[in-house]
Enzyme design. Structure first.
Site, short mmCIF file in Angstrom:
data_model
loop_
_atom_site.label_atom_id
_atom_site.label_comp_id
_atom_site.label_asym_id
_atom_site.label_seq_id
_atom_site.Cartn_x
_atom_site.Cartn_y
_atom_site.Cartn_z
N ASP A 125 46.46 -45.93 24.44
CA ASP A 125 45.85 -44.69 24.56
C ASP A 125 46.66 -43.41 24.83
O ASP A 125 47.05 -43.16 25.89
CB ASP A 125 44.96 -44.84 26.15
CG ASP A 125 43.97 -43.41 26.44
OD1 ASP A 125 43.72 -42.93 25.51
OD2 ASP A 125 43.45 -43.47 27.41
N LYS A 151 37.12 -53.30 27.99
CA LYS A 151 37.73 -52.22 27.36
C LYS A 151 38.92 -52.38 26.65
O LYS A 151 39.87 -53.06 27.26
CB LYS A 151 38.09 -51.14 28.41
CG LYS A 151 38.81 -49.85 27.64
CD LYS A 151 39.01 -48.76 28.88
CE LYS A 151 39.84 -47.60 28.33
NZ LYS A 151 40.34 -46.61 29.31
N ASP A 208 46.06 -50.16 28.59
CA ASP A 208 44.52 -49.85 28.53
C ASP A 208 43.67 -50.80 27.98
O ASP A 208 42.44 -50.57 28.01
CB ASP A 208 44.56 -48.33 27.86
CG ASP A 208 43.40 -47.51 28.54
OD1 ASP A 208 43.10 -47.67 29.58
OD2 ASP A 208 42.77 -46.47 27.84
N GLU A 213 37.89 -41.69 26.72
CA GLU A 213 37.28 -42.59 25.53
C GLU A 213 36.76 -43.97 25.92
O GLU A 213 36.15 -44.56 25.23
CB GLU A 213 38.52 -42.58 24.66
CG GLU A 213 39.51 -43.79 24.77
CD GLU A 213 40.01 -43.67 26.22
OE1 GLU A 213 40.68 -44.75 26.63
OE2 GLU A 213 40.56 -42.30 26.71
N ASP A 246 40.09 -37.86 26.18
CA ASP A 246 40.96 -38.80 26.78
C ASP A 246 39.94 -39.69 27.84
O ASP A 246 40.18 -40.54 28.60
CB ASP A 246 41.87 -38.16 27.88
CG ASP A 246 42.87 -39.25 28.40
OD1 ASP A 246 42.94 -40.12 27.74
OD2 ASP A 246 43.69 -38.45 29.47
N LYS A 266 47.85 -36.88 26.45
CA LYS A 266 48.07 -37.12 27.87
C LYS A 266 49.77 -36.56 27.98
O LYS A 266 50.15 -36.35 27.01
CB LYS A 266 48.26 -38.84 28.21
CG LYS A 266 46.89 -39.55 28.26
CD LYS A 266 47.15 -40.77 28.40
CE LYS A 266 45.97 -41.57 28.69
NZ LYS A 266 45.30 -41.23 29.87
N ARG A 285 34.79 -45.15 28.18
CA ARG A 285 33.12 -45.07 28.63
C ARG A 285 32.61 -45.06 27.10
O ARG A 285 31.59 -45.32 27.11
CB ARG A 285 32.90 -43.80 29.46
CG ARG A 285 33.16 -42.57 28.91
CD ARG A 285 33.12 -41.18 30.18
NE ARG A 285 34.43 -41.75 30.74
CZ ARG A 285 34.59 -40.84 31.70
NH1 ARG A 285 33.96 -39.81 32.36
NH2 ARG A 285 35.86 -40.89 32.56
#
Length: 549
Positions: free
Chosen positions: A322, A317, A340, A401, A399, A329, A403
């Site tokens: 993020d 990933k 991230d 994202e 959020d 967030k 996956r």
């Protein structure tokens, strides 16, 4: 008298050698001697060098007395530093507790080396020697040797074969400890000071020779040092990528780093931009990228082994920052969201090791890299995306994202004739709640693969704990208007439901998912793990590939 051998240089710039001199004659700035809990310290010192227990001075007795004043008992990681008063050729003797001898594994050596590296990080020393306590014969083995002459020939032959096997086992165990010591030392010395205007000029700048006493120089021992150094260097590379600000470590910069690794280690590399990604039908990945000004990149690294036993895909990933998108967030702690892309960094680190060590396994490294930002064209909650495998996804949380980008990356991998797939991602906060910062969650479709990864993690010093993938978790992903929702019921088995979402895109391939959100970031140094982005997963993936190559 054995001739002194020149130190061998490692990739990190550190040198190592195998020391043949007696303890009292070893010329090193610092000598580290490990002591098991409950051991008689005087016997330990005399066993290493009998001359220190002889004569009127009896330096061994002085060591015992000084250690006693410090309440040293050999407990794990207990440390006593002693001057040598010219009784030894070294300047300083450090006693370190190894804990219970029954629990002494390479992981202990790794932790001790890392803590020693931090202890002396600001030192100007140029040499340090570890005295090996992991390859010594037991009293039982020694007495067996003495009985051999009186045994019948057939029995003696069996004893000889058994002794040879034990010797081989001992040599292999020693090699594991050497690898761990070199890894731990280099991991413990790591620091990121690129943006500090006043750098510590002493810290880790001095050229260092690491030596090992009480260990025979063999091809296996030398290789263990080299492999440990290679893996540690790659882990530190990944740490550096994570530590960079998001304004610098963009998807484009990640792609440049991949190209550099490919060129240096003879890997193939291609980087796809948005039009090429769109042509592949990666609607889930591009949906996340819509809100960012930074262009998305899909990075493909490949190592083709000459006599390949199988092909392993490792997928990272790569969310370089993020914000949460429109499902924004909280501000507190958002600066950490540069980490991230830890899964992507782990893939790059692992691919560097693969390119260097050239295992008999082909490895495909994939990174879906983008930012998750609330720009003018950002993904809305309620939007529907069409993924690469044709499944439609209702986005109920922007959020969630990670996956989405992994879904298309997994589909891509499944179509590349790979035998198994492993993804690494800082995917859920729920796994931090469940396991804290000491273990990653692991889930998957193939128990054998999961078990092997857990074992590899144990060898590498990275804890993996299996979480369930019950079919019922899929119920929380049902959508009224699409095939799937990207996020399940809030507060209910979020890590497992996220993995269940990913499972929809593996096309029946053996697959394992590592949710590294917990141990991927630490607020303070802990043994071989550093404060900040730890590059968790590099060592596990490398160990897995080396174990089963």
């Amino acid at each position: 008298m054995a001739l002194a051998r020149s130190p061998t240089s490692l990739e990190s710039g550190m040198k190592y050698k195998f020391e043949t001199a007696a303890l009292s004659k070893i010329k090193s700035d610092v000598i580290v001697v490990g002591v098991f809990q409950g051991e008689d310290l005087g016997n330990v010192i005399a066993g290493i060098d009998q001359s220190l227990a002889n004569g009127s001075g009896n330096f061994a007795a002085s060591i015992v007395e000084a250690a006693s004043h410090e309440s040293f008992q050999g407990k794990l990681s207990q440390v006593v530093s002693l001057p040598t008063y010219d009784n030894l050729a070294c300047k300083k003797l450090v006693l370190v507790g190894l804990g219970n001898s029954k629990d002494f594994k390479p992981g202990v050596s790794r932790k001790i080396a890392a803590n020693m590296a931090r202890r002396f990080s600001n030192s100007t020393m140029t040499s340090l020697c570890f005295v090996g306590r992991f390859a010594q014969e037991t009293e039982h083995e020694d007495s067996t040797k003495k009985r051999k002459k009186s045994q019948p020939a057939a029995k003696a032959a069996l004893e000889k074969a058994s002794a040879s096997e034990k010797g081989s086992d001992r040599e292999a165990e020693t090699a594991h400890h050497l690898k761990a010591l070199v890894e731990g030392w280099n991991l413990g010395r790591y620091s990121f000071e690129k943006y500090k205007s006043q750098k510590d000029e002493k810290k880790n700048k001095t050229e260092l020779t690491l030596s090992f006493a009480g260990v025979k120089e063999t091809k296996l021992a030398s290789k263990a040092c080299s492999v440990g150094d290679t893996i540690a260097a790659a882990t530190n590379l990944a740490r550096g990528l994570i530590a960079e600000p998001a304004s610098y470590m963009t998807p484009t910069k990640l792609a440049e780093e991949a190209k550099r690794i490919a060129k240096e280690y003879d890997l193939s590399c291609k980087v796809l931009d948005a039009p090429q990604i769109e042509k592949l039908g990666m609607g889930a990945f591009l949906g996340v990228a819509k809100g960012a000004d930074e262009p998305a990149k899909f990075i493909v690294l490949k190592y083709d082994a000459e006599k390949s036993k199988k092909t392993v895909a490792i997928i990272g990933k790569g969310i370089t920052f993020d914000s949460g998108g429109l499902s924004l967030k909280p501000a507190a702690g958002m600066e950490h969201m540069k980490y991230d892309m830890s899964g992507a960094a782990a893939v790059l680190g692992a691919m560097q090791v693969v390119g260097d060590l050239k295992p008999n396994v082909s490895v495909l490294g994939l990174i879906a890299a983008t930012e998750n930002m609330p720009g003018n064209n950002a993904l809305h909650p309620g939007d529907v995306l069409i993924s690469m495998n044709g499944k439609t996804i209702e986005v109920n949380n922007t959020d969630a994202e990670g996956r989405l980008v992994l879904a298309d990356a997994l589909t891509y991998a499944s179509r590349q004739n790979v035998d198994e797939m492993i993804d690494l991602a800082t995917l859920t906060g729920a796994v931090v709640t469940a396991l804290g910062r000491v273990a990653a969650g692991i889930m998957g479709s193939n128990q054998e693969l999961v078990d092997k990864l857990i074992a590899a993690g144990k060898d590498a010093g990275e804890n993996l704990w299996q979480l369930p993938l019950y079919d019922e978790y899929k119920d929380s992903l049902k959508s009224d208007i699409a095939d799937l929702k990207n996020a399940g019921s809030r507060g209910e088995a979020a890590s497992s439901s996220a993995a269940m979402f990913l499972k929809e895109f593996v096309d029946g391939k053996p697959w394992a998912h590592l949710d590294i959100a917990g141990p991927g970031w630490l607020d303070k140094d802990r043994d071989e793990c550093n404060k900040g982005g730890t590059a968790f997963g590099v060592r596990t993936i490398c160990q897995y590939i080396l174990n089963y190559a």
